[in-house]
Design a protein around this motif. Structure first.
Motif, PDB file in Angstrom:
ATOM      1  N   MET A   1       0.841  -1.160   0.000  1.00 57.94           N
ATOM      2  CA  MET A   1       0.000   0.000   0.000  1.00 57.94           C
ATOM      3  C   MET A   1       0.894   1.233   0.000  1.00 57.94           C
ATOM      4  N   ARG A   2       0.519   2.181  -0.822  1.00 58.44           N
ATOM      5  CA  ARG A   2       1.267   3.434  -0.905  1.00 58.44           C
ATOM      6  C   ARG A   2       0.321   4.577  -0.541  1.00 58.44           C
ATOM      7  N   ILE A   3       0.781   5.419   0.377  1.00 53.19           N
ATOM      8  CA  ILE A   3       0.030   6.595   0.788  1.00 53.19           C
ATOM      9  C   ILE A   3       0.880   7.810   0.445  1.00 53.19           C
ATOM     10  N   VAL A   4       0.265   8.791  -0.208  1.00 55.32           N
ATOM     11  CA  VAL A   4       0.999   9.976  -0.627  1.00 55.32           C
ATOM     12  C   VAL A   4       0.318  11.213  -0.029  1.00 55.32           C
ATOM     13  N   HIS A   5       1.124  12.040   0.616  1.00 56.90           N
ATOM     14  CA  HIS A   5       0.649  13.304   1.186  1.00 56.90           C
ATOM     15  C   HIS A   5       1.457  14.454   0.582  1.00 56.90           C
ATOM     16  N   LYS A   6       0.811  15.573   0.369  1.00 58.32           N
ATOM     17  CA  LYS A   6       1.538  16.769  -0.035  1.00 58.32           C
ATOM     18  C   LYS A   6       2.277  17.299   1.194  1.00 58.32           C
ATOM     19  N   PHE A   7       3.553  17.630   1.029  1.00 54.07           N
ATOM     20  CA  PHE A   7       4.356  18.157   2.140  1.00 54.07           C
ATOM     21  C   PHE A   7       4.061  19.648   2.254  1.00 54.07           C
ATOM     22  N   ASP A   8       3.054  19.952   3.050  1.00 55.41           N
ATOM     23  CA  ASP A   8       2.652  21.341   3.223  1.00 55.41           C
ATOM     24  C   ASP A   8       2.148  21.548   4.656  1.00 55.41           C
ATOM     25  N   GLU A   9       1.653  22.737   4.909  1.00 52.89           N
ATOM     26  CA  GLU A   9       1.188  23.112   6.243  1.00 52.89           C
ATOM     27  C   GLU A   9       0.033  22.221   6.707  1.00 52.89           C
ATOM     28  N   PHE A  10      -0.848  21.812   5.777  1.00 51.37           N
ATOM     29  CA  PHE A  10      -1.987  20.980   6.141  1.00 51.37           C
ATOM     30  C   PHE A  10      -1.534  19.636   6.703  1.00 51.37           C
ATOM     31  N   LEU A  11      -0.464  19.110   6.169  1.00 51.89           N
ATOM     32  CA  LEU A  11       0.049  17.830   6.657  1.00 51.89           C
ATOM     33  C   LEU A  11       0.356  17.912   8.147  1.00 51.89           C
ATOM     34  N   PHE A  12       0.874  19.056   8.589  1.00 56.52           N
ATOM     35  CA  PHE A  12       1.166  19.228  10.013  1.00 56.52           C
ATOM     36  C   PHE A  12      -0.110  19.458  10.827  1.00 56.52           C
ATOM     37  N   THR A  13      -1.197  19.806  10.146  1.00 57.13           N
ATOM     38  CA  THR A  13      -2.494  19.917  10.812  1.00 57.13           C
ATOM     39  C   THR A  13      -3.029  18.538  11.156  1.00 57.13           C
ATOM     40  N   ILE A  14      -2.876  17.588  10.236  1.00 57.01           N
ATOM     41  CA  ILE A  14      -3.391  16.236  10.508  1.00 57.01           C
ATOM     42  C   ILE A  14      -2.398  15.362  11.266  1.00 57.01           C
ATOM     43  N   PHE A  15      -1.158  15.799  11.330  1.00 55.78           N
ATOM     44  CA  PHE A  15      -0.139  15.125  12.150  1.00 55.78           C
ATOM     45  C   PHE A  15       0.491  16.161  13.078  1.00 55.78           C
ATOM     46  N   PRO A  16      -0.290  16.663  14.047  1.00 51.07           N
ATOM     47  CA  PRO A  16       0.187  17.765  14.887  1.00 51.07           C
ATOM     48  C   PRO A  16       1.312  17.379  15.854  1.00 51.07           C
ATOM     49  N   ASP A  17       1.519  16.096  16.071  1.00 51.14           N
ATOM     50  CA  ASP A  17       2.593  15.701  16.991  1.00 51.14           C
ATOM     51  C   ASP A  17       3.976  15.872  16.385  1.00 51.14           C
ATOM     52  N   ALA A  18       4.038  16.196  15.102  1.00 54.41           N
ATOM     53  CA  ALA A  18       5.312  16.541  14.476  1.00 54.41           C
ATOM     54  C   ALA A  18       5.568  18.007  14.821  1.00 54.41           C
ATOM     55  N   LYS A  19       5.790  18.237  16.097  1.00 50.14           N
ATOM     56  CA  LYS A  19       5.811  19.591  16.671  1.00 50.14           C
ATOM     57  C   LYS A  19       6.815  20.539  16.023  1.00 50.14           C
ATOM     58  N   GLU A  20       7.974  20.023  15.724  1.00 50.01           N
ATOM     59  CA  GLU A  20       9.024  20.907  15.208  1.00 50.01           C
ATOM     60  C   GLU A  20       8.792  21.288  13.752  1.00 50.01           C
ATOM     61  N   GLN A  21       7.835  20.629  13.110  1.00 44.20           N
ATOM     62  CA  GLN A  21       7.531  20.845  11.705  1.00 44.20           C
ATOM     63  C   GLN A  21       8.778  20.741  10.822  1.00 44.20           C
ATOM     64  N   THR A  22       9.569  19.730  11.117  1.00 43.94           N
ATOM     65  CA  THR A  22      10.739  19.443  10.303  1.00 43.94           C
ATOM     66  C   THR A  22      10.526  18.096   9.624  1.00 43.94           C
ATOM     67  N   GLU A  23      11.329  17.826   8.615  1.00 44.95           N
ATOM     68  CA  GLU A  23      11.219  16.536   7.938  1.00 44.95           C
ATOM     69  C   GLU A  23      11.439  15.382   8.908  1.00 44.95           C
ATOM     70  N   SER A  24      12.447  15.483   9.769  1.00 48.40           N
ATOM     71  CA  SER A  24      12.742  14.364  10.673  1.00 48.40           C
ATOM     72  C   SER A  24      11.629  14.152  11.693  1.00 48.40           C
ATOM     73  N   SER A  25      11.042  15.238  12.227  1.00 45.93           N
ATOM     74  CA  SER A  25       9.952  15.051  13.199  1.00 45.93           C
ATOM     75  C   SER A  25       8.713  14.490  12.500  1.00 45.93           C
ATOM     76  N   LEU A  26       8.475  14.890  11.256  1.00 47.47           N
ATOM     77  CA  LEU A  26       7.342  14.367  10.509  1.00 47.47           C
ATOM     78  C   LEU A  26       7.541  12.886  10.194  1.00 47.47           C
ATOM     79  N   ILE A  27       8.718  12.518   9.747  1.00 52.94           N
ATOM     80  CA  ILE A  27       9.001  11.110   9.450  1.00 52.94           C
ATOM     81  C   ILE A  27       8.810  10.266  10.702  1.00 52.94           C
ATOM     82  N   SER A  28       9.282  10.743  11.819  1.00 47.92           N
ATOM     83  CA  SER A  28       9.115  10.015  13.075  1.00 47.92           C
ATOM     84  C   SER A  28       7.631   9.842  13.415  1.00 47.92           C
TER      85      SER A  28
END
Length: 161
Positions: A1-28
């Motif tokens: 299964m492949r899931i694709v998200h646009k890397f934008d501000e909205f992505l951090f809205t649906i994944f708010p625990d990526a607090k630092e809003q960096t690539e590494s915090s988002l990947i984690s």
């Protein structure tokens, strides 16, 4: 299964625990969210997109085999279950429940020391595995006559339940 998200501000809205809003915090954060048991997704950020690949076929095949092992164990058919379980452990040694079930089999067969070793492996992969914690407590209480150690495991099970 492949899931694709646009890397934008909205992505951090649906994944708010990526607090630092960096690539590494988002990947984690994405890895935590999309992991299934011991199965971790592959995550890449390319050209403004986040691509999450999950090997659902592998997850499903292991789950089917694991359910067969559980069914055999429920019927007391440990001789049939053990080779299947060993194969699952060889393929994916990071699955805590595989080790827990092996520990349960060994305990039922009377090998309490072997069971403890398997349950320790289970807890090394998931220290919050409540069933492994309870089994450890039971073995120490019932077979090792060590209530102090048993209570350590029971207390951890209570905390994690």
């Amino acid at each position: 299964m492949r899931i694709v998200h646009k890397f934008d501000e909205f992505l951090f809205t649906i994944f708010p625990d990526a607090k630092e809003q960096t690539e590494s915090s988002l990947i984690s954060e994405l890895e935590n969210f999309y992991s299934f048991g011991s199965f971790k997704p592959s995550i890449k950020i390319e050209d403004g997109w986040v691509v999450v690949d999950i090997d659902t076929n592998k997850i499903l095949s292991h789950e089917v085999d694991f359910q067969k092992v559980i069914s055999l164990c429920e019927k007391g058919k440990y001789v049939e279950a053990k080779p299947m379980l060993q194969k699952l452990i060889a393929i994916n040694p990071t699955n805590s429940d595989f080790h827990r079930i092996k520990g349960q089999i060994l305990s039922d067969e009377g090998d309490q020391d072997g069971a403890i070793n398997c349950l320790i492996d289970s807890l090394r992969w998931d220290s919050k595995n409540v069933w492994a914690l309870i089994m450890m407590g039971n073995i120490f209480a019932k077979f090792k006559d060590d209530l102090l150690t048993a209570m350590k495991y029971y207390d951890q099970a209570k905390i994690n339940h």
